[in-house]
Write a protein that holds these residues in place. Structure first.
Motif, PDB file in Angstrom:
ATOM      1  N   MET A   1       0.849  -1.199   0.000  1.00  0.00           N
ATOM      2  CA  MET A   1       0.000   0.000   0.000  1.00  0.00           C
ATOM      3  C   MET A   1       0.883   1.246   0.000  1.00  0.00           C
ATOM      4  N   LEU A   2       0.680   2.112  -0.983  1.00  0.00           N
ATOM      5  CA  LEU A   2       1.429   3.360  -1.059  1.00  0.00           C
ATOM      6  C   LEU A   2       0.683   4.463  -0.309  1.00  0.00           C
ATOM      7  N   ASP A   3       1.442   5.294   0.400  1.00  0.00           N
ATOM      8  CA  ASP A   3       0.819   6.440   1.059  1.00  0.00           C
ATOM      9  C   ASP A   3       0.374   7.473   0.030  1.00  0.00           C
ATOM     10  N   VAL A   4       1.222   7.711  -0.965  1.00  0.00           N
ATOM     11  CA  VAL A   4       0.937   8.737  -1.971  1.00  0.00           C
ATOM     12  C   VAL A   4       1.352   8.241  -3.347  1.00  0.00           C
ATOM     13  N   ILE A   5       0.463   8.376  -4.323  1.00  0.00           N
ATOM     14  CA  ILE A   5       0.796   8.129  -5.723  1.00  0.00           C
ATOM     15  C   ILE A   5       0.654   9.444  -6.465  1.00  0.00           C
ATOM     16  N   THR A   6       1.634   9.801  -7.264  1.00  0.00           N
ATOM     17  CA  THR A   6       1.591  11.057  -8.017  1.00  0.00           C
ATOM     18  C   THR A   6       1.500  10.763  -9.514  1.00  0.00           C
ATOM     19  N   LEU A 114       0.394  10.608 -23.956  1.00  0.00           N
ATOM     20  CA  LEU A 114      -0.341   9.542 -23.271  1.00  0.00           C
ATOM     21  C   LEU A 114      -1.842   9.707 -23.520  1.00  0.00           C
ATOM     22  N   LYS A 115      -2.526   8.583 -23.763  1.00  0.00           N
ATOM     23  CA  LYS A 115      -3.954   8.601 -24.077  1.00  0.00           C
ATOM     24  C   LYS A 115      -4.756   7.946 -22.947  1.00  0.00           C
ATOM     25  N   THR A 116      -6.039   8.304 -22.898  1.00  0.00           N
ATOM     26  CA  THR A 116      -6.942   7.638 -21.947  1.00  0.00           C
ATOM     27  C   THR A 116      -7.066   6.165 -22.296  1.00  0.00           C
ATOM     28  N   GLY A 117      -7.404   5.356 -21.287  1.00  0.00           N
ATOM     29  CA  GLY A 117      -7.596   3.932 -21.500  1.00  0.00           C
ATOM     30  C   GLY A 117      -6.337   3.101 -21.382  1.00  0.00           C
ATOM     31  N   ILE A 118      -5.190   3.753 -21.214  1.00  0.00           N
ATOM     32  CA  ILE A 118      -3.917   3.020 -21.122  1.00  0.00           C
ATOM     33  C   ILE A 118      -3.559   2.686 -19.675  1.00  0.00           C
ATOM     34  N   VAL A 119      -3.768   3.634 -18.769  1.00  0.00           N
ATOM     35  CA  VAL A 119      -3.409   3.433 -17.358  1.00  0.00           C
ATOM     36  C   VAL A 119      -4.554   2.719 -16.637  1.00  0.00           C
ATOM     37  N   ASP A 120      -4.235   1.684 -15.897  1.00  0.00           N
ATOM     38  CA  ASP A 120      -5.233   0.964 -15.104  1.00  0.00           C
ATOM     39  C   ASP A 120      -5.381   1.663 -13.751  1.00  0.00           C
ATOM     40  N   TRP A 121      -6.114   2.768 -13.751  1.00  0.00           N
ATOM     41  CA  TRP A 121      -6.250   3.572 -12.543  1.00  0.00           C
ATOM     42  C   TRP A 121      -6.951   2.816 -11.418  1.00  0.00           C
ATOM     43  N   ASP A 122      -7.929   2.000 -11.742  1.00  0.00           N
ATOM     44  CA  ASP A 122      -8.649   1.262 -10.696  1.00  0.00           C
ATOM     45  C   ASP A 122      -7.693   0.397  -9.893  1.00  0.00           C
ATOM     46  N   SER A 123      -6.805  -0.299 -10.577  1.00  0.00           N
ATOM     47  CA  SER A 123      -5.828  -1.158  -9.901  1.00  0.00           C
ATOM     48  C   SER A 123      -4.850  -0.323  -9.081  1.00  0.00           C
ATOM     49  N   ILE A 124      -4.400   0.778  -9.650  1.00  0.00           N
ATOM     50  CA  ILE A 124      -3.446   1.641  -8.950  1.00  0.00           C
ATOM     51  C   ILE A 124      -4.053   2.191  -7.661  1.00  0.00           C
ATOM     52  N   PHE A 125      -5.290   2.642  -7.734  1.00  0.00           N
ATOM     53  CA  PHE A 125      -5.907   3.273  -6.572  1.00  0.00           C
ATOM     54  C   PHE A 125      -6.389   2.269  -5.532  1.00  0.00           C
ATOM     55  N   ASP A 126      -6.350   0.992  -5.857  1.00  0.00           N
ATOM     56  CA  ASP A 126      -6.556  -0.027  -4.837  1.00  0.00           C
ATOM     57  C   ASP A 126      -5.383  -0.070  -3.864  1.00  0.00           C
ATOM     58  N   ASN A 127      -4.232   0.516  -4.298  1.00  0.00           N
ATOM     59  CA  ASN A 127      -2.998   0.423  -3.521  1.00  0.00           C
ATOM     60  C   ASN A 127      -2.465   1.789  -3.117  1.00  0.00           C
ATOM     61  N   ALA A 128      -3.331   2.782  -2.992  1.00  0.00           N
ATOM     62  CA  ALA A 128      -2.871   4.124  -2.627  1.00  0.00           C
ATOM     63  C   ALA A 128      -3.876   4.798  -1.699  1.00  0.00           C
ATOM     64  N   LYS A 129      -3.354   5.682  -0.858  1.00  0.00           N
ATOM     65  CA  LYS A 129      -4.195   6.441   0.077  1.00  0.00           C
ATOM     66  C   LYS A 129      -4.460   7.868  -0.413  1.00  0.00           C
ATOM     67  N   ILE A 130      -3.459   8.463  -1.083  1.00  0.00           N
ATOM     68  CA  ILE A 130      -3.565   9.835  -1.575  1.00  0.00           C
ATOM     69  C   ILE A 130      -3.121   9.867  -3.025  1.00  0.00           C
ATOM     70  N   PHE A 131      -3.846  10.607  -3.868  1.00  0.00           N
ATOM     71  CA  PHE A 131      -3.452  10.837  -5.255  1.00  0.00           C
ATOM     72  C   PHE A 131      -3.108  12.309  -5.411  1.00  0.00           C
ATOM     73  N   HIS A 132      -1.899  12.572  -5.947  1.00  0.00           N
ATOM     74  CA  HIS A 132      -1.452  13.952  -6.120  1.00  0.00           C
ATOM     75  C   HIS A 132      -1.148  14.240  -7.585  1.00  0.00           C
ATOM     76  N   TRP A 133      -1.632  15.406  -8.052  1.00  0.00           N
ATOM     77  CA  TRP A 133      -1.356  15.864  -9.406  1.00  0.00           C
ATOM     78  C   TRP A 133      -1.107  17.365  -9.341  1.00  0.00           C
ATOM     79  N   SER A 134      -0.745  17.955 -10.466  1.00  0.00           N
ATOM     80  CA  SER A 134      -0.556  19.411 -10.484  1.00  0.00           C
ATOM     81  C   SER A 134      -1.086  19.981 -11.783  1.00  0.00           C
ATOM     82  N   GLY A 135      -1.242  21.311 -11.795  1.00  0.00           N
ATOM     83  CA  GLY A 135      -1.760  22.007 -12.960  1.00  0.00           C
ATOM     84  C   GLY A 135      -0.829  21.992 -14.152  1.00  0.00           C
TER      85      GLY A 135
END
Length: 340
Positions: A1-6, A114-135
């Protein structure tokens, strides 16, 4: 489990040594960095488990970047291989009364395609507590903005905490969309935001507010506008930077929850070694405090501001401070004495 995924782009930074101008440069110092990577790397130094979603080309520069991530303890399982090139930027360090200057070279970079549909976000967010992005990410291309929205929808569906650094970069928004057409929807998902209120108004396409950050009454009214506009927002923080010259800044910070405002003390940074990444160090401090200090917002803003201030003493994009060093500064140990 990751505390933060960016999620964001990683770049090579080229800088002339010894405060030379780009016109004078025959050689460049090379650093690997990028806002979201800087945050993940700092948090890893603080003892949190971090990872990054990004896209890197299958070449030696991509491998160099992967090695840097691993060196700083950032999980690389979610790094996607592909694209032709790693984005770069050129930084001319200012000094005294001469300002710094940045030239971007990141068109057609790996992440921008990078295009939509490539990253398996559902799987990634099963293993993270916080998601961080920037403008920065939605600024670099239409497809990157679409992937960012895809990620935010998946994160919100999973119920994880979402943080953002506004990071407005006027030189990057050149694919036919204004920030005000893209950012309001993206920011509506956020629980934590770092950025000044003037910029937030611009990105949210609302009437400009330029509060006096040292007048608590008008500041409360300004932040109230942010909370009304962004119902998911839990806390918003701002770095307070008072520039005396390119070499001397005074650094503070303010954090607002829905019920209170907390201010940090002012740090005098003179001389500045490298200010790039100082906002990312602040963001990392904010997330570390959010994870570890609960609703002690005074301690959160104190830690964030000390982290930001210390980054100004570190060469390169990434802060290399340990949390104990930040605690020392928070406790008033700012005279630069030798630790024996």
């Amino acid at each position: 489990m990751l505390d933060v995924i960016t999620f964001g782009e990683i770049l090579l930074r080229m800088s002339p040594p010894a405060h030379l101008r780009l016109l004078q440069a025959d050689v460049f110092e090379i650093n690997v960095g990028g806002s979201e990577m800087n945050v993940a790397s700092s948090l890893s130094q603080f003892g949190l488990k971090t990872g990054i979603v990004t896209r890197l080309p299958d070449n030696l520069l991509g491998k160099k970047t992967l090695a840097t991530l691993k060196k700083f303890g950032v999980e690389t399982n979610y790094v996607i291989e592909g694209g032709a090139r790693l984005g770069t930027y050129y930084l001319e360090h200012g000094t005294s009364i001469r300002s710094s200057h940045v030239i971007y070279d990141r068109e057609c970079s790996a992440l921008s395609e990078l295009k939509t549909g490539i990253v398996d976000w559902d799987s990634i967010f099963d293993n993270a507590k916080i998601f961080h992005w920037s403008g920065i990410t939605p600024a670099i291309s239409k497809s990157a903005a679409e992937v960012c929205l895809e990620a935010l929808k998946a994160a919100k569906k999973k119920g994880i905490t979402i943080s953002a650094d506004l990071n407005y970069r006027s030189k990057l928004w050149n694919y036919g969309k204004e920030p005000s057409e893209v950012m309001p929807e993206l920011l509506s998902y956020c629980d934590i935001i770092l950025g000044d209120i003037d910029t937030a108004c611009k990105l949210l396409d609302i009437p400009a507010i330029s509060p006096d950050y040292f007048d608590e009454l008008t500041l409360r009214q300004a932040y109230q506008t942010m909370f009304e506009k962004l119902p998911s927002l839990e806390i918003m923080a701002t770095t307070l930077r008072m520039r005396e010259s390119a070499s001397y800044h005074r650094i503070s910070g303010v954090l607002s929850s829905r019920s209170d405002i907390n201010f940090a003390e002012i740090y005098h940074i003179n001389p500045i070694v490298d200010r790039v990444g100082s906002g990312d160090a602040f963001m990392a401090g904010l997330l570390y405090g959010y994870v570890n200090f609960g609703s002690d917002y005074q301690r959160i803003i104190d830690f964030s501001t000390a982290s930001c201030a210390l980054k100004h003493t570190i060469q390169g994009d990434i802060s290399l401070m340990q949390k104990d060093e930040i605690y020392h500064v928070m406790n008033g140990q700012v005279n630069g004495s030798i630790s024996r």
